[in-house]
Design an enzyme around this catalytic site. Structure first.
Site, PDB file in Angstrom:
ATOM      1  CG  HIS A 359      -1.995  -0.972   1.225  1.00 14.55           C
ATOM      2  ND1 HIS A 359      -3.246  -0.751   0.690  1.00 14.55           N
ATOM      3  CD2 HIS A 359      -2.001  -2.234   1.696  1.00 14.55           C
ATOM      4  CE1 HIS A 359      -3.982  -1.843   0.845  1.00 14.55           C
ATOM      5  NE2 HIS A 359      -3.250  -2.759   1.453  1.00 14.55           N
ATOM      6  CE  LYS A 547      -6.658  13.938  -0.036  1.00 14.00           C
ATOM      7  NZ  LYS A 547      -6.847  12.697  -0.770  1.00 14.00           N
ATOM      8  NE  ARG A 548      -3.969  10.239   9.968  1.00 17.06           N
ATOM      9  CZ  ARG A 548      -3.642   9.332  10.875  1.00 17.06           C
ATOM     10  NH1 ARG A 548      -4.399   8.263  11.060  1.00 17.06           N
ATOM     11  NH2 ARG A 548      -2.568   9.483  11.627  1.00 17.06           N
ATOM     12  CE  LYS A 553      -2.651  10.845   2.820  1.00 13.74           C
ATOM     13  NZ  LYS A 553      -3.303   9.983   1.818  1.00 13.74           N
ATOM     14  CB  THR A 655     -10.152   4.969  -1.261  1.00 13.71           C
ATOM     15  OG1 THR A 655      -9.594   5.321   0.006  1.00 13.71           O
ATOM     16  CG2 THR A 655      -9.527   3.696  -1.750  1.00 13.71           C
ATOM     17  CE  LYS A 659     -13.912   6.085   0.792  1.00 17.42           C
ATOM     18  NZ  LYS A 659     -12.996   6.237   1.937  1.00 17.42           N
TER      19      LYS A 659
HETATM   20  C1  26V Z   1       1.885   2.084   8.349  1.00 16.48           C
HETATM   21  C2  26V Z   1       1.987   2.060   9.701  1.00 16.48           C
HETATM   22  C3  26V Z   1       3.324   2.134  10.278  1.00 16.48           C
HETATM   23  C4  26V Z   1       3.402   1.685  11.674  1.00 16.48           C
HETATM   24  C5  26V Z   1       2.240   1.972  12.552  1.00 16.48           C
HETATM   25  C6  26V Z   1       0.895   1.920  11.963  1.00 16.48           C
HETATM   26  C7  26V Z   1       0.848   1.979  10.491  1.00 16.48           C
HETATM   27  C8  26V Z   1      -0.385   1.934   9.878  1.00 16.48           C
HETATM   28  C9  26V Z   1      -0.478   1.955   8.512  1.00 16.48           C
HETATM   29  C10 26V Z   1       0.651   2.043   7.753  1.00 16.48           C
HETATM   30  C11 26V Z   1       0.579   1.941   6.268  1.00 16.48           C
HETATM   31  C12 26V Z   1       0.134   3.108   5.612  1.00 16.48           C
HETATM   32  C13 26V Z   1      -0.095   2.756   4.208  1.00 16.48           C
HETATM   33  C14 26V Z   1      -1.430   3.234   3.706  1.00 16.48           C
HETATM   34  O1  26V Z   1      -2.346   3.489   4.454  1.00 16.48           O
HETATM   35  N1  26V Z   1      -1.500   3.346   2.435  1.00 16.48           N
HETATM   36  C15 26V Z   1      -2.683   3.837   1.770  1.00 16.48           C
HETATM   37  O2  26V Z   1      -3.428   2.721   1.340  1.00 16.48           O
HETATM   38  C16 26V Z   1      -4.628   3.101   0.676  1.00 16.48           C
HETATM   39  C17 26V Z   1      -5.397   1.842   0.376  1.00 16.48           C
HETATM   40  O3  26V Z   1      -4.671   1.064  -0.532  1.00 16.48           O
HETATM   41  C18 26V Z   1      -4.294   3.907  -0.568  1.00 16.48           C
HETATM   42  O4  26V Z   1      -5.497   4.321  -1.157  1.00 16.48           O
HETATM   43  C19 26V Z   1      -3.452   5.120  -0.196  1.00 16.48           C
HETATM   44  O5  26V Z   1      -3.041   5.796  -1.366  1.00 16.48           O
HETATM   45  C20 26V Z   1      -2.250   4.684   0.598  1.00 16.48           C
HETATM   46  O6  26V Z   1      -1.527   5.811   1.069  1.00 16.48           O
END
Ligand code: 26V
Length: 813
Positions: A359, A547-548, A553, A655, A659
């Site tokens: 992701h 978004k976050r 972003k 995403t 939406k």
């Molecule tokens: C990383 C970490 C690092 C450690 C602690 C918790 C945590 C939680 C999540 C992440 C991964 C972040 C990656 C992510 O959210 N990617 C997003 O995924 C979406 C669904 O595929 C995509 O639409 C977004 O573009 C992408 O940034």
């Protein structure tokens, strides 16, 4: 459950009396929520059991979606919708003087995720069930979800999200299905008849107790319901551990410490999705999920009485990013140490069972665990990872004898760190990206070596969103307009939304679409007015970025542009601008300083702009606190413009873009993530694209050649807004408040190319303004967006995962 509205009212009222012992006119909204959700849960319970019985009998292949996050949001409205009861219940309650909308507000959001990755998992569950697949979620029942955000003096403050406080009506605790998860200890090796056997002693055990949530598929005209399971695990102390500790001379304090450390495993969701941090507790959460999940998956498999040779034919395990990667060595451990398999056969079964989605390519988010940490927490699992690495590197050395650098780069364990993405790729049969561009970047750049090694494993699965929550539930009027015009087949075949194209220039349809948008805008405006006491101009363009908060972003670019518009209005009071309302919603990771400064900047600009009588009617800015699934459902249907402005190459898919498109907003965006695929369908007529391409961005990173200061010096609009960041009295109170943001642009050479893209971004906004002035044209474009959004239903995405990766079929359909 009930055949019509009258019957519903009768049953509902009976429940009120029998369960609460109150007359109807004394019940609170909370009471109604509780009664209603219990009625549904109980009813769904019977159908749930029926689905489970059917799945057992049919021996259909099952998929398990392992994820540390499921951002499911509220369930009442969606469950009513999927069960086909929404209208009946809404009207029935209305007869009794109760508003379903208000009742839905009583439910706490289940915020068990950070953002895109967690929400995607929730959309996938909805599609799996609605399409009739046997596909279940496996996650953690965090006691606290993603923090609640409050804005105090313009700054983000985090409060714990105590979502379980009033209980979660949809879950069922299944203490009878609890499993033991073991941490630490020493591995003992023993040899018998030339074979090595491994066992671990002196480990610390914890219970993983499952709480099951029914995932109710959209019924439509199906004779039966299809209800899958989201199984969320909660950690609890093992009494015998405590007793053993006491018996061996341990003291009361150790006992309490053990209890506390166990409960902390499922206590909270890690709120930072931008920077990987090697936290022991996070690693514990990951192994806890993998070990508990696998035990329950294999327990179900055992009921089939088949040899484990057939595991990949009966079961698919999908890992949502690398967070559950430990399922690979854990499955190896079980197959070898408990089921008697040798290495090669166990490895073959494991690889054929597991598949993985990537992701992000952001290197700061990639997981690299210290080898020592894994070794201490799961010693036997570490031995297996080490062996996987040894064999993998040996294979690489045979294949690339003259390229030791390549082998070093691809190693799973290197420099005393375990690279989870490498382990995930080596141990699975499918690796997918989440949009075409993202997958290409993985194949050609980030994971090029792995792609050359295993080209057949790599594939793309462009993300999607469930149109049931994001269109039917969030925007019921638009949903009705569509069905009134083209019939309701699009609900089960969302790509048939293209049918509304023939109305894109139809005056009556356009008028109705415009009225619905206006109504949604008024709805959001009253929310804002109620909460913040500020009047919103609903005749203005609602320009939305939700978004976050992340540097890539580029919410910062958006607000710099707002500052520029403000300067323009101030210097040319007669400037004829279409009124604009810029709406932001975003949570920043608690330790992410630049992100938090950006929130403060947005609020500071909002405060100046909204209180300046010179621009009041033309420009407004709102930062809506605590962006969440339920707030998204209010904002998105009201948006005219969708801001998707990440630095090209950085947003894997996005995403929110889908939406907003599905709700008729027009996108201003970069050629990034899934925007590219939206653009392929919509073209320049229906989207406003600007900025560097991914190739250009990556070339700058690789070869240099970008100088932010040159742009700052040569473009007076840019110089003015950038200087205003550190000029007391312009927007900021003092010269240091936004100093870091200022320096990130000039001293840091603008890592995300905001100054580089500023000009084309501003130009696109001029085009948006011009386009909006012609309402007929605007509506036509808006209808084009809705019509082409069917591709982005997660039903399409899940169909592709099912047939191309998991090899599963719908049950009984
Ligand atoms: C990383 C970490 C690092 C450690 C602690 C918790 C945590 C939680 C999540 C992440 C991964 C972040 C990656 C992510 O959210 N990617 C997003 O995924 C979406 C669904 O595929 C995509 O639409 C977004 O573009 C992408 O940034």
């Amino acid at each position: 459950m009930f055949k019509n509205k009258e019957e519903f009212k009768q049953i509902f009222q009976n429940n009120v009396v029998s369960k609460l012992g109150k007359p109807l006119d004394e019940v609170s909204n909370e009471d109604v929520y509780t009664i209603l959700s219990r009625m549904l849960r109980e009813f769904a319970g019977r159908e749930w059991a029926a689905t489970n019985r059917e799945l057992r009998q049919d021996q259909e292949k099952q998929v398990y979606y392992l994820s540390l996050e499921f951002l499911i949001g509220r369930l009442l409205g969606n469950n009513l919708l999927n069960m086909g009861m929404l209208k009946t219940v809404k009207e029935g309650l209305e007869d009794l003087g109760i508003s379903l909308g208000e009742i839905e507000e009583e439910e706490a959001d289940a915020g068990l995720g950070n953002g895109g990755l967690g929400r995607l998992a929730a959309c996938f569950l909805d599609s799996l069930a609605s399409l009739g697949y046997a596909g279940h979620g496996c996650g953690i029942r965090y006691q606290y979800g993603l923090f609640e955000q409050k804005i105090v003096d313009g700054n983000q403050v985090e409060l714990p999200d105590d979502w379980l406080q009033k209980g979660f009506e949809w879950e069922v605790r299944r203490a009878d299905r609890k499993v033991e998860v073991r941490f630490g200890g020493q591995v003992e090796t023993r040899e018998e008849d030339g074979e090595l056997y491994f066992s671990t002693r002196d480990y610390e055990a914890v219970w993983a107790v499952p709480y099951d949530v029914p995932v109710i598929g959209y019924k439509g005209s199906n004779p039966d319901y299809h209800i899958n399971t989201l199984r969320l695990w909660s950690a609890e102390p093992v009494r015998e551990m405590a007793n053993r500790n006491m018996a061996s001379g341990g003291n009361y304090y150790n006992y309490l410490n053990y209890n506390r450390s166990v409960e902390s495993i499922s206590e909270f969701l890690y709120p930072d999705d931008s920077h990987y941090e090697g936290r022991l507790l996070r690693l514990k959460q990951q192994y806890f999920l993998c070990s508990a999940g696998l035990q329950s998956i294999l327990r179900t498999y055992d009921k089939l009485n088949l040899s484990y040779d057939h595991l990949p034919d009966q079961i698919a395990i999908h890992i949502n990013d690398t967070h559950p990667t430990l399922v690979i060595p854990e499955l190896m451990r079980i197959l070898m140490d408990e089921k008697g398999y040798g290495w090669d056969a166990a490895w073959d079964i494991t690889c054929r069972t597991v598949s993985y989605t990537n992701h992000t390519i952001l290197s700061e988010a990639l997981e690299r665990w210290p080898a020592q940490m894994i070794r201490e927490l799961m010693p036997r699992v570490y031995m297996i990872i080490d062996e996987i690495n040894t064999r993998f590197c040996k294979m690489l050395m045979d294949k690339y004898p003259d390229d030791p650098d390549r082998v070093a780069h691809m190693a799973i364990v290197y420099d005393d760190q375990v690279k989870m993405a490498h382990l995930a790729i080596a141990g699975s049969h499918s690796i997918n990206g989440v949009a075409a561009l993202h997958t290409d970047i993985l194949k050609e750049r980030e994971m090029r070596n792995f792609y050359e090694l295993y080209p057949q494993r790599f594939n793309n699965k462009t993300n999607g969103i469930t149109h049931r929550r994001w269109l039917m539930h969030a925007n019921p009027e638009l949903c009705d307009l569509i069905s009134d015009s083209i019939g309701s087949r699009w609900i089960t075949h969302p790509q048939e939304l293209v049918g509304i194209l023939k109305y894109s220039e139809d005056a009556a349809f356009q008028e109705k679409a415009a009225a619905i948008k206006q109504h949604n805008k008024q709805h959001l405006a009253s929310y804002i007015e109620q909460k913040y006491g500020t009047v919103v101009n609903t005749e203005s363009i609602f320009d939305v970025q939700v978004k976050r908060l992340h540097a890539y972003k580029r919410q910062f670019l958006n607000i710099l542009h707002v500052m520029y518009l403000y300067n323009q209005l101030k210097s040319m009071p007669s400037h004829d601008m279409v009124p604009r309302t810029f709406i932001f919603g975003a949570k920043a990771a608690p330790g992410y300083y630049l992100a938090k400064s950006t929130i403060k900047l947005i609020n500071t600009v909002a405060n100046v702009v909204n209180n300046d009588p010179d621009v009041k009617d033309k420009l407004n800015v709102f930062f809506l606190e605590n962006y969440s699934v339920s707030l998204a459902e209010k904002i998105i249907p009201a948006a005219d413009v969708s801001e998707q402005i990440s630095t090209a190459s950085k947003e894997a898919s996005g995403t929110g873009n889908m939406k907003l498109m599905m709700n008729g907003a027009l996108t201003i965006g970069t050629m990034d993530g899934a925007n590219v695929e939206m653009y392929e369908m919509l073209g320049d007529a229906n989207m406003f694209m600007f900025g560097l391409t991914a190739d250009q961005v990556m070339n700058y990173y690789q070869h240099g050649g970008y100088n932010a200061r040159d742009i700052y010096n040569s473009d007076p609009r840019i110089k003015e807004v950038v200087d205003q960041l550190v000029t007391p009295g312009a927007f900021a109170q003092n010269s240091y408040e936004f100093d870091s943001l200022y320096r990130s642009l000039l001293d840091g050479n603008d890592e995300y190319f905001m100054l580089k893209d500023f000009d084309s971004y501003a130009e696109s906004h001029v085009q948006i303004e011009a386009a909006y002035r012609n309402q007929k044209d605007w509506l036509k474009r808006s209808i084009h967006n809705i019509a082409h959004s069917g591709k982005f239903s997660s039903d399409r995405t899940i169909g592709q995962y099912a047939s191309e990766i998991w090899k599963i079929h719908p049950v009984n359909k």
